[in-house]
Design a protein around this motif. Structure first.
Motif, short mmCIF file in Angstrom:
data_model
loop_
_atom_site.label_atom_id
_atom_site.label_comp_id
_atom_site.label_asym_id
_atom_site.label_seq_id
_atom_site.Cartn_x
_atom_site.Cartn_y
_atom_site.Cartn_z
N ASP A 12 0.86 -1.18 0.00
CA ASP A 12 0.00 0.00 0.00
C ASP A 12 0.90 1.23 0.00
OD1 ASP A 12 -2.16 -1.68 0.19
OD2 ASP A 12 -2.56 -1.26 2.31
N ALA A 13 0.48 2.28 -0.70
CA ALA A 13 1.33 3.47 -0.79
C ALA A 13 0.48 4.72 -1.00
CB ALA A 13 2.32 3.33 -1.94
N LEU A 14 0.90 5.81 -0.40
CA LEU A 14 0.28 7.11 -0.68
C LEU A 14 0.68 7.58 -2.07
CD1 LEU A 14 0.83 8.93 2.73
CD2 LEU A 14 -1.35 8.11 1.79
N ASP A 15 1.94 7.33 -2.44
CA ASP A 15 2.48 7.72 -3.74
C ASP A 15 3.16 6.50 -4.37
OD1 ASP A 15 3.84 8.75 -5.94
OD2 ASP A 15 4.58 10.52 -4.86
N PRO A 16 2.39 5.65 -5.05
CA PRO A 16 2.95 4.41 -5.59
C PRO A 16 4.19 4.60 -6.47
CG PRO A 16 0.58 4.41 -5.81
CD PRO A 16 0.97 5.78 -5.35
N TYR A 17 4.19 5.62 -7.29
CA TYR A 17 5.30 5.83 -8.20
C TYR A 17 6.59 6.13 -7.43
CZ TYR A 17 7.98 7.36 -12.24
OH TYR A 17 8.95 7.48 -13.21
N ARG A 18 6.50 7.03 -6.46
CA ARG A 18 7.67 7.42 -5.66
C ARG A 18 8.26 6.21 -4.93
NH1 ARG A 18 7.45 9.93 -0.07
NH2 ARG A 18 9.60 10.47 0.37
N VAL A 19 7.40 5.41 -4.32
CA VAL A 19 7.88 4.24 -3.58
C VAL A 19 8.43 3.20 -4.55
CG1 VAL A 19 7.25 2.45 -1.93
CG2 VAL A 19 6.28 4.72 -1.70
N SER A 24 12.79 0.07 -6.99
CA SER A 24 13.50 -0.27 -8.22
C SER A 24 15.01 -0.16 -7.99
CB SER A 24 13.05 0.63 -9.36
OG SER A 24 13.78 0.34 -10.54
N ALA A 25 15.41 0.89 -7.25
CA ALA A 25 16.83 1.06 -6.92
C ALA A 25 17.31 -0.05 -5.98
CB ALA A 25 17.07 2.43 -6.30
N VAL A 26 16.44 -0.54 -5.12
CA VAL A 26 16.80 -1.61 -4.19
C VAL A 26 16.98 -2.93 -4.93
CG1 VAL A 26 16.00 -3.03 -2.23
CG2 VAL A 26 15.63 -0.55 -2.20
N THR A 27 16.01 -3.27 -5.77
CA THR A 27 15.96 -4.60 -6.39
C THR A 27 16.59 -4.68 -7.77
OG1 THR A 27 13.82 -4.13 -7.41
CG2 THR A 27 13.79 -5.13 -5.19
N GLY A 28 16.66 -3.56 -8.46
CA GLY A 28 17.09 -3.57 -9.86
C GLY A 28 15.95 -3.93 -10.81
N PHE A 29 14.75 -4.19 -10.29
CA PHE A 29 13.59 -4.47 -11.15
C PHE A 29 13.15 -3.17 -11.81
CE2 PHE A 29 11.78 -7.98 -8.11
CZ PHE A 29 12.94 -8.73 -8.28
N PRO A 30 12.92 -3.18 -13.10
CA PRO A 30 12.49 -1.96 -13.79
C PRO A 30 11.00 -1.67 -13.56
CG PRO A 30 12.61 -3.77 -15.34
CD PRO A 30 13.12 -4.31 -14.03
N LEU A 31 10.65 -0.39 -13.64
CA LEU A 31 9.24 -0.02 -13.63
C LEU A 31 8.60 -0.53 -14.91
CD1 LEU A 31 10.61 2.39 -11.81
CD2 LEU A 31 8.35 3.35 -12.10
N LEU A 44 6.76 -3.27 -10.50
CA LEU A 44 8.15 -3.60 -10.78
C LEU A 44 8.17 -5.08 -11.09
CD1 LEU A 44 10.06 -1.85 -7.85
CD2 LEU A 44 9.54 -0.93 -10.11
N ALA A 45 8.66 -5.43 -12.26
CA ALA A 45 8.66 -6.83 -12.67
C ALA A 45 10.08 -7.29 -12.97
CB ALA A 45 7.78 -7.03 -13.90
N PRO A 46 10.50 -8.38 -12.32
CA PRO A 46 11.82 -8.91 -12.67
C PRO A 46 11.81 -9.37 -14.12
CG PRO A 46 10.64 -10.42 -11.22
CD PRO A 46 9.80 -9.18 -11.35
N GLY A 47 12.95 -9.42 -14.71
CA GLY A 47 13.03 -9.80 -16.11
C GLY A 47 12.89 -11.29 -16.33
N PRO A 48 12.83 -11.71 -17.59
CA PRO A 48 12.68 -13.13 -17.92
C PRO A 48 13.87 -13.97 -17.45
CG PRO A 48 13.08 -11.83 -19.90
CD PRO A 48 12.91 -10.86 -18.77
N GLU A 49 14.99 -13.32 -17.15
CA GLU A 49 16.16 -14.05 -16.65
C GLU A 49 15.98 -14.45 -15.19
OE1 GLU A 49 16.69 -9.75 -15.82
OE2 GLU A 49 16.15 -10.87 -17.61
N GLN A 50 14.87 -14.04 -14.58
CA GLN A 50 14.57 -14.39 -13.19
C GLN A 50 13.20 -15.05 -13.09
OE1 GLN A 50 15.22 -10.25 -11.92
NE2 GLN A 50 16.74 -11.05 -10.50
N PRO A 51 13.02 -16.19 -13.73
CA PRO A 51 11.70 -16.83 -13.71
C PRO A 51 11.30 -17.23 -12.29
CG PRO A 51 13.34 -18.34 -14.57
CD PRO A 51 14.01 -17.01 -14.41
N GLY A 52 10.01 -17.06 -12.00
CA GLY A 52 9.50 -17.44 -10.69
C GLY A 52 9.68 -16.41 -9.60
N VAL A 53 10.39 -15.32 -9.89
CA VAL A 53 10.59 -14.27 -8.89
C VAL A 53 9.38 -13.34 -8.95
CG1 VAL A 53 12.03 -12.31 -8.21
CG2 VAL A 53 13.09 -14.41 -9.05
#
Length: 132
Positions: A12-19, A24-31, A44-53
């Motif tokens: 849950d977030a007041l400002d989803p984009y900001r959080v 994204s900086a923590v995980t490396g997952f792109p927006l 934020l979705a991990p890439g296809p190189e990380q299946p199941g994450v």
């Protein structure tokens, strides 16, 4: 037997984009390419190189966080050290909640809060674990 993989971990977030930008900086997952500032949901979705994450989904809510999370993510840096990661995330807007490192700084973890107060723990990196 049925297995039900986790698709998303939702915040849950007041400002989803900001959080989401912070995480994204923590995980490396792109927006997700369709998500933008002001959206009510940001993924934020991990890439296809990380299946199941599972991805991280941030959903707008009207109220701020008020109590400690019952669930949090433990982060193990893939590059650098625990202490370097803590310093980088504090520069990005995290707040130090609790320092659980041993006095010699070798073992333990650091509890941070993201810009909206969601807790996360920063553990030692795989390299630090191998060296210890």
């Amino acid at each position: 037997m049925f297995h039900h993989p986790v698709r998303h971990v939702t915040f849950d977030a007041l400002d989803p984009y900001r959080v989401a930008v912070f995480w994204s900086a923590v995980t490396g997952f792109p927006l997700h390419p369709d998500d933008k500032e002001g959206d009510d949901e940001v993924l934020l979705a991990p890439g296809p190189e990380q299946p199941g994450v599972p991805g991280l989904l941030f959903v707008r809510v009207p109220d701020a966080k008020t109590v400690k999370n019952r669930v949090h993510l433990d982060i193990q840096p893939s590059a650098g050290t625990r202490d370097e990661t803590v310093a980088r995330l504090v520069e990005l807007g995290a707040r130090l909640v609790d320092d659980r490192r041993d006095p010699d700084g070798v073992l333990g973890w650091v509890v941070l809060a993201d810009p909206e107060g969601n807790e996360l723990c920063i553990e030692r990196s795989a390299g630090e674990r191998g060296a210890g």
